[in-house]
Design an enzyme around this catalytic site. Structure first.
Site, short mmCIF file in Angstrom:
data_model
loop_
_atom_site.label_atom_id
_atom_site.label_comp_id
_atom_site.label_asym_id
_atom_site.label_seq_id
_atom_site.Cartn_x
_atom_site.Cartn_y
_atom_site.Cartn_z
N LYS A 54 0.56 -0.70 -0.33
CA LYS A 54 -0.05 -0.32 -0.03
C LYS A 54 0.79 1.50 0.30
O LYS A 54 1.17 2.15 -0.61
CB LYS A 54 -1.02 0.19 1.07
CG LYS A 54 -1.88 -0.62 0.97
CD LYS A 54 -2.49 -1.29 2.42
CE LYS A 54 -3.90 -2.68 2.45
NZ LYS A 54 -3.98 -2.79 3.47
N GLN A 98 -4.47 -1.47 9.46
CA GLN A 98 -3.59 -2.56 9.23
C GLN A 98 -5.00 -3.70 10.17
O GLN A 98 -4.12 -3.98 11.14
CB GLN A 98 -2.77 -3.25 8.79
CG GLN A 98 -2.76 -4.52 8.06
CD GLN A 98 -3.57 -4.43 6.48
OE1 GLN A 98 -3.54 -3.22 5.52
NE2 GLN A 98 -4.51 -5.41 5.94
N ASP A 121 -11.39 3.31 4.70
CA ASP A 121 -11.39 1.93 4.46
C ASP A 121 -12.90 1.52 4.75
O ASP A 121 -12.74 0.74 3.76
CB ASP A 121 -10.57 0.54 5.64
CG ASP A 121 -9.57 0.16 5.16
OD1 ASP A 121 -9.42 -0.56 3.93
OD2 ASP A 121 -8.74 -0.35 5.98
#
Ligand code: NAP
Length: 295
Positions: A54, A98, A121
């Site tokens: 990412k 994460q 997200d």
């Protein structure tokens, strides 16, 4: 029949080019550089590699990116404090923590702490609520990636029988909402969602014009479970070994070699949905930065 192998890397690369241009434009016209903060807690190898990927893409596209690597014994309060700091930091438009987190940290509390405007997200209840209501929002990256992929390959979705295997909050559930939403070009489908309590999985998968699998079980879907000519999207990523060089060997949830002889189109693993997910994270972060201009 041998299926079209959907090249997620190629589709993602095209979208990344568009994002890169938009980033340059945003910088030139408004002096805003999209900023992404990624936070990793612990040393899970899969999470490390996802976060690294990412960050690499973010840098290549011209984003400002910050990476926080916290030890596994970081307390929940320390993590929440870091999130609060980035919530207030005007150079950061997107915050990504994460998952999964170490067991002593409450994932729900962490998701709730990120302000919805920086929740790239799309996991915050405000964003998920907007998704359910069909309002503009940050859509979770993997479901969004699947939708964009279907659109890019020109897959007709309206009126089709779509079967999703897996009902997680990050993949199956939001994907079902997007696919049955009264919208075009890739909504308006009739959606069935299967899970561990589904009595006869094959009965459902065999009816699917579009079959999407997000389970995490290697080769769960075999050729006899797939309808001739179906479009098959394999979200699953399973680590089934290591190369002598120590690289993970990956496979999906679908028996790719056999199913590709029956499907009309299929995603490979790796190189299918994965690159789309990362790209959608960048798209959401760019969108978060663009909203600053509109303010
Ligand atoms: P998850 O939270 O573990 O959910 C798995 C889902 O599969 C659950 O709903 C579970 O049902 C269902 N399931 C498990 N075994 C089943 C079976 N035998 N038959 C029918 N349903 C079954 O997983 P996730 O986070 O959604 O991830 C799923 C897979 O996608 C994983 O391999 C993950 O690594 C991968 N993934 C890939 C990407 C990408 O970018 N490519 C992104 C995210 C996830 P219950 O609800 O009844 O337990």
């Amino acid at each position: 029949m041998s299926a079209l192998i959907i090249d997620g890397k190629k589709i993602a690369a095209e979208i990344r080019e568009e994002i890169k241009k938009e980033v340059e434009k945003l910088k030139a016209e408004h002096g805003i550089t999209p900023g992404l903060a990624t936070i990793l807690v612990g040393d899970d190898p899969a999470s490390i590699s996802y976060v690294k990927a990412k960050q690499n893409v973010a840098k290549k596209l011209g984003f400002y990116s910050v990476q926080e690597n916290l030890p596994a014994d970081t307390s929940e309060e320390e993590l929440l404090e870091l999130i609060r700091r980035y919530n207030k930091d005007s150079s950061i438009h997107g915050i990504l923590v994460q998952l999964p987190l170490p067991k002593h940290i409450n994932e729900e509390r962490v998701i709730m702490e990120i302000v919805p405007e920086k929740d790239v997200d799309g996991f915050h209840p405000v964003n998920l609520g907007n998704l359910v209501r069909g309002k503009p929002t940050f859509v979770p990256c993997t479901p969004l990636g699947v939708m964009v992929m279907l659109e890019k390959i020109g897959c007709e979705v309206e009126g089709k029988e779509v079967v999703i295997v897996g009902r997680s909050n990050i993949v199956g559930k939001p994907l079902a909402i997007l696919l049955f939403q009264k919208s075009k070009p890739v909504g308006n489908a009739t959606v069935t969602v299967c899970h561990t309590a589904t009595r006869d999985l094959a009965f459902h998968t065999k009816r699917a014009d579009i079959l999407i699998v997000a389970v995490g079980k290697p080769k769960l879907i075999t050729a006899d479970m797939v309808k001739e000519g179906a479009v098959v999207i394999d979200v699953g990523v399973n680590r089934i070994g290591q190369t002598p060089e120590g690289k993970a060997i990956l496979c999906g949830d679908v028996d790719f070699e056999k199913v590709k002889e029956k499907a009309s189109a299929i995603t490979p693993v790796p190189g299918g949905v994965g690159p789309m997910t990362i790209t959608m994270l960048m798209k959401n972060t760019l969108e978060a930065a663009k909203r600053m201009v509109k303010k």
